[in-house]
Each structure stands twice: as C-alpha cells, then as structure tokens.
Design a protein around this motif. Sequence first.
Motif, PDB file in Angstrom:
ATOM      1  N   ALA A   1      50.926  40.489  43.990  1.00  0.00           N
ATOM      2  CA  ALA A   1      49.533  40.351  44.464  1.00  0.00           C
ATOM      3  C   ALA A   1      49.524  39.837  45.910  1.00  0.00           C
ATOM      4  O   ALA A   1      48.720  40.290  46.737  1.00  0.00           O
ATOM      5  CB  ALA A   1      48.757  39.403  43.546  1.00  0.00           C
TER       6      ALA A   1
ATOM      7  N   GLN B   1      50.382  30.647  36.014  1.00  0.00           N
ATOM      8  CA  GLN B   1      49.692  30.581  34.719  1.00  0.00           C
ATOM      9  C   GLN B   1      48.192  30.314  34.888  1.00  0.00           C
ATOM     10  O   GLN B   1      47.358  30.996  34.300  1.00  0.00           O
ATOM     11  CB  GLN B   1      50.271  29.463  33.834  1.00  0.00           C
ATOM     12  CG  GLN B   1      51.516  29.867  33.053  1.00  0.00           C
ATOM     13  CD  GLN B   1      52.748  29.760  33.938  1.00  0.00           C
ATOM     14  OE1 GLN B   1      52.913  28.785  34.661  1.00  0.00           O
ATOM     15  NE2 GLN B   1      53.607  30.773  33.899  1.00  0.00           N
ATOM     16  N   ALA B   2      47.869  29.301  35.683  1.00  0.00           N
ATOM     17  CA  ALA B   2      46.488  28.802  35.724  1.00  0.00           C
ATOM     18  C   ALA B   2      45.630  29.449  36.803  1.00  0.00           C
ATOM     19  O   ALA B   2      44.412  29.269  36.808  1.00  0.00           O
ATOM     20  CB  ALA B   2      46.514  27.289  35.930  1.00  0.00           C
ATOM     21  N   GLY B   3      46.230  30.186  37.720  1.00  0.00           N
ATOM     22  CA  GLY B   3      45.462  30.728  38.849  1.00  0.00           C
ATOM     23  C   GLY B   3      45.114  29.613  39.842  1.00  0.00           C
ATOM     24  O   GLY B   3      45.697  28.525  39.809  1.00  0.00           O
TER      25      GLY B   3
ATOM     26  N   MET C   1      48.162  40.701  38.075  1.00  0.00           N
ATOM     27  CA  MET C   1      49.430  41.137  38.667  1.00  0.00           C
ATOM     28  C   MET C   1      50.342  39.931  38.845  1.00  0.00           C
ATOM     29  O   MET C   1      49.886  38.795  38.861  1.00  0.00           O
ATOM     30  CB  MET C   1      49.151  41.778  40.023  1.00  0.00           C
ATOM     31  CG  MET C   1      48.311  43.035  39.916  1.00  0.00           C
ATOM     32  SD  MET C   1      47.580  43.446  41.488  1.00  0.00           S
ATOM     33  CE  MET C   1      49.010  44.059  42.330  1.00  0.00           C
TER      34      MET C   1
ATOM     35  N   GLY D   1      47.027  31.729  43.681  1.00  0.00           N
ATOM     36  CA  GLY D   1      47.004  30.738  42.598  1.00  0.00           C
ATOM     37  C   GLY D   1      48.319  30.618  41.844  1.00  0.00           C
ATOM     38  O   GLY D   1      49.230  31.437  41.987  1.00  0.00           O
ATOM     39  N   ASN D   2      48.373  29.603  41.024  1.00  0.00           N
ATOM     40  CA  ASN D   2      49.523  29.340  40.158  1.00  0.00           C
ATOM     41  C   ASN D   2      49.712  30.491  39.156  1.00  0.00           C
ATOM     42  O   ASN D   2      48.738  31.106  38.712  1.00  0.00           O
ATOM     43  CB  ASN D   2      49.258  28.008  39.424  1.00  0.00           C
ATOM     44  CG  ASN D   2      50.176  27.796  38.247  1.00  0.00           C
ATOM     45  OD1 ASN D   2      49.881  28.195  37.128  1.00  0.00           O
ATOM     46  ND2 ASN D   2      51.298  27.165  38.500  1.00  0.00           N
TER      47      ASN D   2
ATOM     48  N   VAL E   1      38.243  36.897  46.442  1.00  0.00           N
ATOM     49  CA  VAL E   1      38.396  38.348  46.311  1.00  0.00           C
ATOM     50  C   VAL E   1      39.271  38.699  45.109  1.00  0.00           C
ATOM     51  O   VAL E   1      40.049  37.882  44.617  1.00  0.00           O
ATOM     52  CB  VAL E   1      39.033  38.964  47.587  1.00  0.00           C
ATOM     53  CG1 VAL E   1      38.193  38.665  48.809  1.00  0.00           C
ATOM     54  CG2 VAL E   1      40.468  38.506  47.775  1.00  0.00           C
TER      55      VAL E   1
ATOM     56  N   THR F   1      42.282  34.424  46.284  1.00  0.00           N
ATOM     57  CA  THR F   1      42.413  35.552  45.366  1.00  0.00           C
ATOM     58  C   THR F   1      42.209  35.011  43.960  1.00  0.00           C
ATOM     59  O   THR F   1      42.814  33.996  43.583  1.00  0.00           O
ATOM     60  CB  THR F   1      43.810  36.165  45.478  1.00  0.00           C
ATOM     61  OG1 THR F   1      44.772  35.133  45.329  1.00  0.00           O
ATOM     62  CG2 THR F   1      44.006  36.856  46.809  1.00  0.00           C
TER      63      THR F   1
HETATM   64  N1  SAM Z   1      45.831  33.616  34.220  1.00  0.00           N
HETATM   65  C1  SAM Z   1      45.773  33.475  35.633  1.00  0.00           C
HETATM   66  C2  SAM Z   1      44.332  33.474  36.124  1.00  0.00           C
HETATM   67  O1  SAM Z   1      43.449  33.502  35.287  1.00  0.00           O
HETATM   68  O2  SAM Z   1      44.075  33.386  37.316  1.00  0.00           O
HETATM   69  C3  SAM Z   1      46.571  34.595  36.259  1.00  0.00           C
HETATM   70  C4  SAM Z   1      47.270  34.145  37.449  1.00  0.00           C
HETATM   71  S1  SAM Z   1      48.055  35.460  38.341  1.00  0.00           S
HETATM   72  C5  SAM Z   1      49.439  35.812  37.399  1.00  0.00           C
HETATM   73  C6  SAM Z   1      48.697  34.545  39.684  1.00  0.00           C
HETATM   74  C7  SAM Z   1      47.939  34.709  40.956  1.00  0.00           C
HETATM   75  O3  SAM Z   1      48.153  36.025  41.471  1.00  0.00           O
HETATM   76  C8  SAM Z   1      46.445  34.562  40.873  1.00  0.00           C
HETATM   77  O4  SAM Z   1      46.040  33.211  40.908  1.00  0.00           O
HETATM   78  C9  SAM Z   1      45.998  35.309  42.122  1.00  0.00           C
HETATM   79  O5  SAM Z   1      46.228  34.519  43.257  1.00  0.00           O
HETATM   80  C10 SAM Z   1      46.972  36.474  42.133  1.00  0.00           C
HETATM   81  N2  SAM Z   1      46.479  37.661  41.444  1.00  0.00           N
HETATM   82  C11 SAM Z   1      47.124  38.356  40.488  1.00  0.00           C
HETATM   83  N3  SAM Z   1      46.425  39.445  40.144  1.00  0.00           N
HETATM   84  C12 SAM Z   1      45.318  39.455  40.911  1.00  0.00           C
HETATM   85  C13 SAM Z   1      44.193  40.328  41.056  1.00  0.00           C
HETATM   86  N4  SAM Z   1      44.065  41.446  40.329  1.00  0.00           N
HETATM   87  N5  SAM Z   1      43.255  40.022  41.967  1.00  0.00           N
HETATM   88  C14 SAM Z   1      43.341  38.914  42.721  1.00  0.00           C
HETATM   89  N6  SAM Z   1      44.382  38.054  42.640  1.00  0.00           N
HETATM   90  C15 SAM Z   1      45.352  38.318  41.748  1.00  0.00           C
END
Ligand code: SAM
Length: 278
Positions: free
Chosen positions: A263, A232-234, A258, A229-230, A247, A207
């Motif tokens: 997510a 902060q960093a994904g 999210m 993903g993490n 995806v 994701t």
């Molecule tokens: N700044 C980070 C980035 O650029 O990926 C945001 C990370 S998000 C808070 C944490 C994780 O939640 C992401 O790495 C992904 O696995 C998942 N995630 C959150 N929103 C998502 C979305 N709209 N589509 C896909 N994955 C999402």
Amino acid sequence: MEFNPNQRQGAVKQITSHSNPIVKEIKGLVAQRKHRRDSGLFVAEGLKLATDALEAGWGVRYLALGPEARENKTALDAAAKAKARGALILEVSNAVLGAITRRDNPQMVVGVYEQQTLSLADITPENSTTWIVLDRVRDPGNLGTIMRTGDAVGASGVVLIDDTTDPFAVECVRATMGSLFHMPIVRCSSDEFISFRKNWPGPVVGTHLRGTKDYRAVQYKEPVLLMMGNEQAGLSDKLADACSDLVKIPQAGQADSMNLAVATAVMLYEVRRDYLKL
Ligand code: SAM
C-alpha cells in the motif's frame, strides 16, 4: 562487551574462533535489540551495503572479511577505506561469518556500523519533500521494504511513531538492500508528531480503510506527510484525526486490505509521480 578504541585504530585482526569476544559482541548485535540500543551499533551484511555505508559517510566499527573478500578488489578497497576511518578489520573464516549472521551461505563481508537517527526538528518542508510516517510498524521486512521503495522514489525519509520494530534489526537492514544508508530515520511519539504536524505547510495524507476519498483525487503538489497505519490496527484514531485528508486505495476482490509495504508503494508512486524519470 565495551569497545576498546586503542585496539581498533587502523588495525587488522585475524579471528578463527567462534568464542572470540568480538565475534560474541557482533552476534549479540544481530540477536538482541537491547544490545543494539545500548551500544548504538548494528550489523549489515554484504559488500554492497559496506560500499553504500562508506560512501554515505556512516561510522564503521568493524568490517569482517571472509576468505573470498580478501581476494576481491572492491572488498579490499572498502576495507582500506574503513580502516583509514578507524575501523578494526577482521579476517575471518566462512564458518565465523556464518555463525555471526546465522546463515549457511554467509555474505563475504559483514560490517558493524554506528546507528544514525534524526529528530523532528531536523525536518525541513520543501516543495519536493515527501516523508513517510509509519504508525507502530511491527514487521521488519515491511519497514525495510518501505525504506527501499521510499529511496527509489526519492522520498526524504521515514518517521517512526511510538513503539516500532527496530530499523537496525538485521532483517530490516537486509530488506532495505542498502537504502537504510540513504533514508534518514526520525523517531518520535504520537503527541510529538501531532504537535510538529501543526506547522506543516502541505497535505498530511492518511491512508485508511475508512477513507472516503480516492488516493488519486488529492493534489500532492506541496511537501507531503504520508501516513501509514499499523499492520493489524491501522492508523490510530488520534493520528487519523491529525490528517488533512484520509484516502483509500480502491480494491475490487475479496481481500480486506493490502499489505502495508505494498500500500505504501502504491501511494508513493502517486505522491511522487512528478519526480519520477526513466
Ligand atoms: N485492519 C487494519 C485496518 O483496519 O486498518 C488493516 C491495516 S493494513 C494491513 C495496514 C495499513 O496499510 C493501513 O493502515 C493503511 O495505511 C494501508 N492500507 C492497506 N490497504 C489499504 C487500502 N486499500 N487503502 C488505504 N490504505 C491501505
């Protein structure tokens, strides 16, 4: 403090002092990751978690019962079961329970259990298998919530990659609401995971905010590795490159992304759609 097996076999001990060495040991398990790592033990609060742990066959070292628990049949049954398995049963005051868990209104039962983790070699990909793979998850509340949701949808377990929050930290254990005892935990490095992933027979779905595919467009028929993903960093570039699909969950408002646990829940309800029954 070293655990003394002679002291615990089938025994019951009353403790009223906060400075009792066993109380100090349990407080150390709540407060310090190092103490949990060195001892291989962890603390879980509550009667439900004690019952879950005992039913799932986890090793129990101590079960501390407050005054209410000593009047409660389910708690006494749990204590009898734990004692029969060699645990030391501690009869403590509410003040001692509160000091152990750093809560004003502590649960009536607090247990100390033996940690259990698996390795990647223990994972067998069957068709109904979904493993949730978490890249450097940081927040214990997120990890606990993900484990609880994974348990709810019948996922097989979680794989924790590289440096993650401690799944046996009290905040994470609380958030799992007992699912910790039903969701196997695998720990590994990114490189070990990438090597393991080469023989995975089904989709490896990452994701990612850079994903170009709608998460509902993937066929989740075979065993799935769902990669999150993490906070902060994904997802790291090398893990993203190891995915068969990247995806995205479509969004409409102003939020960049999210919450990780939310997510993961959205993804799991799609991946596990065919296995969910009312
Ligand atoms: N700044 C980070 C980035 O650029 O990926 C945001 C990370 S998000 C808070 C944490 C994780 O939640 C992401 O790495 C992904 O696995 C998942 N995630 C959150 N929103 C998502 C979305 N709209 N589509 C896909 N994955 C999402």
